[in-house]
Scaffold this active site. Structure first.
Site, PDB file in Angstrom:
ATOM      1  N   CYS A   1      -8.459  25.551  -6.712  1.00  0.00           N
ATOM      2  CA  CYS A   1      -7.252  25.482  -5.912  1.00  0.00           C
ATOM      3  C   CYS A   1      -7.402  24.070  -5.025  1.00  0.00           C
ATOM      4  O   CYS A   1      -6.609  24.168  -4.058  1.00  0.00           O
ATOM      5  CB  CYS A   1      -6.933  26.617  -5.249  1.00  0.00           C
ATOM      6  SG  CYS A   1      -8.110  27.041  -4.026  1.00  0.00           S
TER       7      CYS A   1
ATOM      8  N   HIS B   1       0.842  -1.269  -0.026  1.00  0.00           N
ATOM      9  CA  HIS B   1       0.033  -0.059  -0.272  1.00  0.00           C
ATOM     10  C   HIS B   1       0.878   1.268   0.161  1.00  0.00           C
ATOM     11  O   HIS B   1       0.714   2.148  -0.656  1.00  0.00           O
ATOM     12  CB  HIS B   1      -0.929  -0.086   1.216  1.00  0.00           C
ATOM     13  CG  HIS B   1      -1.849   1.142   1.434  1.00  0.00           C
ATOM     14  ND1 HIS B   1      -1.394   2.172   2.132  1.00  0.00           N
ATOM     15  CD2 HIS B   1      -2.896   1.405   0.830  1.00  0.00           C
ATOM     16  CE1 HIS B   1      -2.417   3.296   1.721  1.00  0.00           C
ATOM     17  NE2 HIS B   1      -3.492   2.681   1.127  1.00  0.00           N
TER      18      HIS B   1
HETATM   19  C1  PEP Z   1     -10.187  23.631  -0.088  1.00  0.00           C
HETATM   20  O1  PEP Z   1     -11.132  23.884   0.508  1.00  0.00           O
HETATM   21  O2  PEP Z   1     -10.650  23.428  -1.513  1.00  0.00           O
HETATM   22  C2  PEP Z   1      -9.038  24.509  -0.115  1.00  0.00           C
HETATM   23  C3  PEP Z   1      -7.934  24.558  -1.172  1.00  0.00           C
HETATM   24  O3  PEP Z   1      -8.799  24.876   1.176  1.00  0.00           O
HETATM   25  P1  PEP Z   1      -8.399  23.986   2.373  1.00  0.00           P
HETATM   26  O4  PEP Z   1      -7.871  22.741   1.769  1.00  0.00           O
HETATM   27  O5  PEP Z   1      -6.876  24.804   2.781  1.00  0.00           O
HETATM   28  O6  PEP Z   1      -9.296  24.160   3.049  1.00  0.00           O
END
Ligand code: PEP
Ligand code: MG
Length: 859
Positions: free
Chosen positions: A804, A428
């Site tokens: 993101c 794994h």
């Molecule tokens: C998200 O929530 O997708 C993000 C990029 O922020 P974090 O992972 O810091 O909550």
């Protein structure tokens, strides 16, 4: 009954025009047809289609006697598998079909009794084990290759099979075909090839070829040749040749096989048989050009005459694959686009890793299997939860486990490397480590792992504890003490060339999520077009910052809060200045403070006492305040922009730090246009209020410094409400970035931190096809994203759109983001090259429709 006539696609003689295709007959059959078209000396070959083989497995045999007739009475045959993709595996080839007592005697006159006997014996052994499926031990142990050995094998066959060895070539060939066809349809083989990416109904073709014997008088033998080195991809003739041999025997160690080209280590085919060698080499060059790929060829010499039996794509490391594709394109043999399409984006990860500097001192404290390449330095942690906590503090850690299981996934994501006591290349930890591009050493069995005591003991009896710094070298398998010097990944010229081609083709921007200068440097190194997410909370966990942070949290009045923040301001300014410097004018998107405040507060007695001392308050007061700040569900509590509304001084300070750093960094280098992003927004009014304050800070800084600057303000769309209300939010922002981690969490009502406990059950039982935290759920979460994109763009056509969340580096998720019309994706730095290549492949596969408001491909 079917005869091998060229017009019958099911059992067809391979000629330049016979109806052979890869989807119906498999890659090997098709390749052989190409070799025939090139007029290479390929022995007579008949191809059986997938359909024919499928029918054979079901008991419907074609006319084998007719098939054999075409080869003539004395032919000796071999059968080899021909599937849609060589990587899917298949049954092993069976050679020397047709050998029996009479043929042995007849052949003895031509090639000598010894050689004829050896061929017969080899066939009996292969047939017994692979076709009749008798006990291999009875046959493998026969050492005598002469008449005695043959007699022993025939006797063993008769004993075990309870019938004599079949003498009739029709029976022999029928049984060989039947066993190969059945082997392919067996469950084990099916599961194995499905794991390698084969579709459930992948077919098998078979090729029946006359043997060029490779044994007998004159120069006889067999070998393989390729024009590149499989490891490096450099041009180099590699392979071996062995006199009086068949198949791939020359590649077995210890056979005394010849090198192909002149070699200081020993004699070569080039010297022994210069003409044959030159001929084979010419054929190989021709194949490379005409088949437009680096091929390995299997050849046989029969009394000095060259035969080409087979050609297949050269096995290759990821590095070699890249170099081969680039060179073929540079030589004009394939196009750049084809070169880009030939590399599996995920395979790129192997090339990207930091390595230990060659001259660095190595204090080796253990060894294991080098399971996932690259060097990583961090503090030892023993549980996934500690790994996550460590990552949240911004401290790199090495996750040390006996072995990992799916519950450790999140910890593995959080760690910079993984070390396990047990496991091998497919354990794994190894599989996941490679997938994540996470350096990994597994099976370090000589180190003692004491999980309860949180210690590891090395073979030389040194003991290390949680928190100690070690380095793992996933390229050599070594575990080292401390932090030896490392060098960035070797991104050679071919890599750069391939990436440059990908960049020319792709139509979606790629940025990196980077919180630290080291991340930013990696992002630059991989040519990210900016930072798409800098999470600022990590910056506050450092020892010199946590106390002012806590003082700020505990402040009763706005002035006290300001005083604590004034201590943090210069530190934040320095953080941002450094990031701006590294990114040299590329966009840097800084997300304002996100996490619940109580994450910064102590939880144990000692910590509470320290804090009481720092604040000059009784411990009981501090304890009460800490308890009062606790939330039942902090991920859905006072975090993100809600902090910006209720404790606006924090965002004021961060905005000021960003603006001052902008001016400082712009003075020294390329002008910086910072981007400020608000997390966890759910209502327009939140944006409006925070924006007003940030604008005021910007005005104040401009005024104080008597210098102008611009900035962009954006919103992280990570609550379902923000998606739904994107139309009213978008006009207040310049960009919307989809935070699909939180959005997935909230859409499913599934905690990011707890999903790991049952996710493997869910995926195994097919409730979810994939973990939605790894591969974007395009149906549900995706629908919200698509709505957000559409509504945001509707009310603000110029708004920049991006993702993101972790999904940003996943090729399937990038396809979705591109399809809904995002301008860029932002992913972890090591996934940037994967994303660049994946995006280029998407652009080639499906050009994006032109929008009224085309995305700005960032540069
Ligand atoms: C998200 O929530 O997708 C993000 C990029 O922020 P974090 O992972 O810091 O909550
Ligand atoms: Mg988030």
């Amino acid at each position: 009954m079917q005869k091998p006539d060229p017009q019958n696609p099911d059992v067809t003689l391979i000629t330049p025009t016979s109806p052979v295709t890869t989807p119906t007959h498999g890659g090997r059959a098709k390749c052989l047809q190409r070799l025939v078209r090139l007029e290479l000396p390929v022995p007579r070959t008949v191809a059986l289609s997938f359909d024919a083989v499928h029918r054979i497995a079901a008991g419907e045999m074609p006319d084998i006697a007719a098939l054999l007739d075409g080869f003539g009475e004395t032919a000796i045959l071999c059968v080899r598998p021909s599937s849609g993709d060589p990587d899917w595996g298949g049954p092993s080839a069976i050679l020397n079909i047709g050998m029996n007592d009479a043929r042995r005697d007849a052949l003895a006159a031509r090639i000598g009794a010894e050689a004829a006997t050896a061929l017969y014996l080899r066939f009996v052994q292969a047939y017994a084990v692979h076709v009749a499926r008798l006990d291999p031990d009875s046959f493998d142990e026969i050492d005598d290759a002469g008449p005695a050995g043959l007699a022993e094998a025939l006797r063993a066959y008769e004993d075990e099979a309870e019938e004599p060895f079949p003498q009739d070539p029709v029976v022999q060939l029928s049984e060989v075909l039947r066993s190969m066809a059945r082997a392919w349809e067996g469950t084990t083989a099916r599961l194995l090839r499905q794991a390698r990416g084969a579709p459930a109904d992948a077919g098998l073709g078979l090729v029946v070829q006359e043997m060029a014997l490779g044994v007998g008088p004159g120069e006889c033998g067999s070998g393989v040749l390729q024009l590149v080195n499989s490891e490096t991809g450099q041009r180099q003739i590699t392979g071996r040749y062995l006199s009086q041999s068949q198949g791939r025997e020359a590649l077995q160690p210890g056979t005394g096989a010849l090198y192909l080209t002149r070699d200081p280590r020993g004699p070569s085919l080039e010297e022994a048989e210069p003409e044959a060698f030159a001929q084979i080499r010419t054929y190989a060059e021709l194949m490379r050009r005409k088949l437009r790929a680096e091929m390995q060829i299997e050849f046989t010499l029969e009394d000095g005459r060259v035969y080409i039996l087979d050609g297949m794509r050269v096995a290759r490391s990821s590095r070699a694959a890249l170099r081969i594709a680039v060179r073929l394109a540079e030589e004009g043999i394939i196009t750049r686009q084809e070169a880009v399409m030939r590399i599996e984006p995920r395979a790129i990860t192997e090339l990207l890793h930091r390595q230990i500097a060659p001259g660095a001192a190595r204090d080796v404290i253990g060894r294991g299997i080098a399971a996932s390449p690259g060097a990583a330095t961090g503090r030892i942690v023993f549980t996934a939860a500690e790994a996550q906590a460590s990552a949240a503090r911004g401290e790199p850690c090495i996750l040390v486990r006996r072995e990992t299981s799916p519950e450790d996934i999140r910890g593995m994501h959080a760690a910079v490397g993984v070390l396990t006591e047990r496991g091998g290349m497919t354990s794994h930890a190894a599989v996941i480590g490679r997938g994540l591009g996470l350096p990994c050493v597994v099976g370090a069995a000589r180190m003692r792992f004491h999980h309860k005591r949180q210690q590891i003991t090395t073979p030389d009896r040194r003991t290390f504890r949680a928190g100690d710094t070690i380095t793992i070298d996933g390229t050599s398998g070594e575990v080292l003490l401390g932090a030896p010097e490392t060098i960035e990944a070797a991104l050679d010229e071919s890599f750069q060339t391939m990436m440059a081609w990908a960049d020319e083709i792709r139509d979606i921007g790629i940025r990196a999520n980077a919180d630290t200068p080291a991340d930013a440097a990696t992002a630059r190194n991989f040519a990210a077009q900016g930072i798409g997410l800098c999470r600022t909370e990590h910056m506050f966990f450092e020892a010199d910052r946590i106390t002012p942070m806590r003082e700020m949290i505990f402040a009763d009045t706005a002035e006290d809060r300001q005083a604590a923040l004034a201590l943090l301001l210069p530190m934040q300014r320095a953080d941002f200045t450094e990031l701006f410097r590294i990114m040299e004018g590329l966009p840097v998107c800084i997300r304002l403070f996100d996490p619940p405040l109580h994450e910064f507060l102590p939880t144990d007695r000692a910590g509470l006492r320290d804090l009481a001392e720092a604040l000059d308050l009784p411990v009981s007061d501090v304890t009460r305040r800490v308890e009062a700040m606790g939330e039942y569900n902090p991920m859905l509590g006072l975090r993100g922009v809600r902090l910006g509304i209720t404790l606006p001084e924090i965002y004021d300070m961060q905005a000021r730090a960003i603006f001052e750093a902008t001016l400082d960094a712009s003075r020294e280098g390329a002008p910086v246009v910072p981007e400020i992003m608000l997390p966890l927004v759910s209502a327009r009014r939140e944006v409006e209020m925070v924006r007003n304050r940030i604008d005021a800070v910007a005005a104040a800084v401009r005024n104080e410094r008597k210098q102008g600057f611009t900035y962009r303000l954006g919103v992280m769309v990570e609550t379902p409400r923000a998606c739904l209300r994107a139309d009213e939010i978008a006009p207040y922002t310049q960009f919307l970035s989809f935070g699909t981690n939180d959005l997935t969490q909230m859409t499913y009502g599934l905690s990011r931190d707890d999903a790991g406990r049952f996710m493997s059950d869910y995926v195994q039982q097919g409730v979810f096809s994939e973990d939605p935290f790894h591969v974007l759920d395009t149906d549900g979460v995706g629908e919200l994203v698509a709505l957000g994109v559409e509504r945001g763009r509707h009310s603000h056509p110029g708004v920049t759109l991006s993702i993101c969340g972790e999904h940003g580096g996943n090729p399937e998720s990038i396809a979705f983001c591109r399809a809904v019309g995002m301008d860029y994706v932002s992913c972890s730095p090591f996934r940037v090259p994967v994303a660049r290549l994946a995006a280029a492949q998407l652009a080639l596969e499906r050009p994006r429709p032109v929008r009224d408001n085309p995305p700005v491909a960032e540069s």
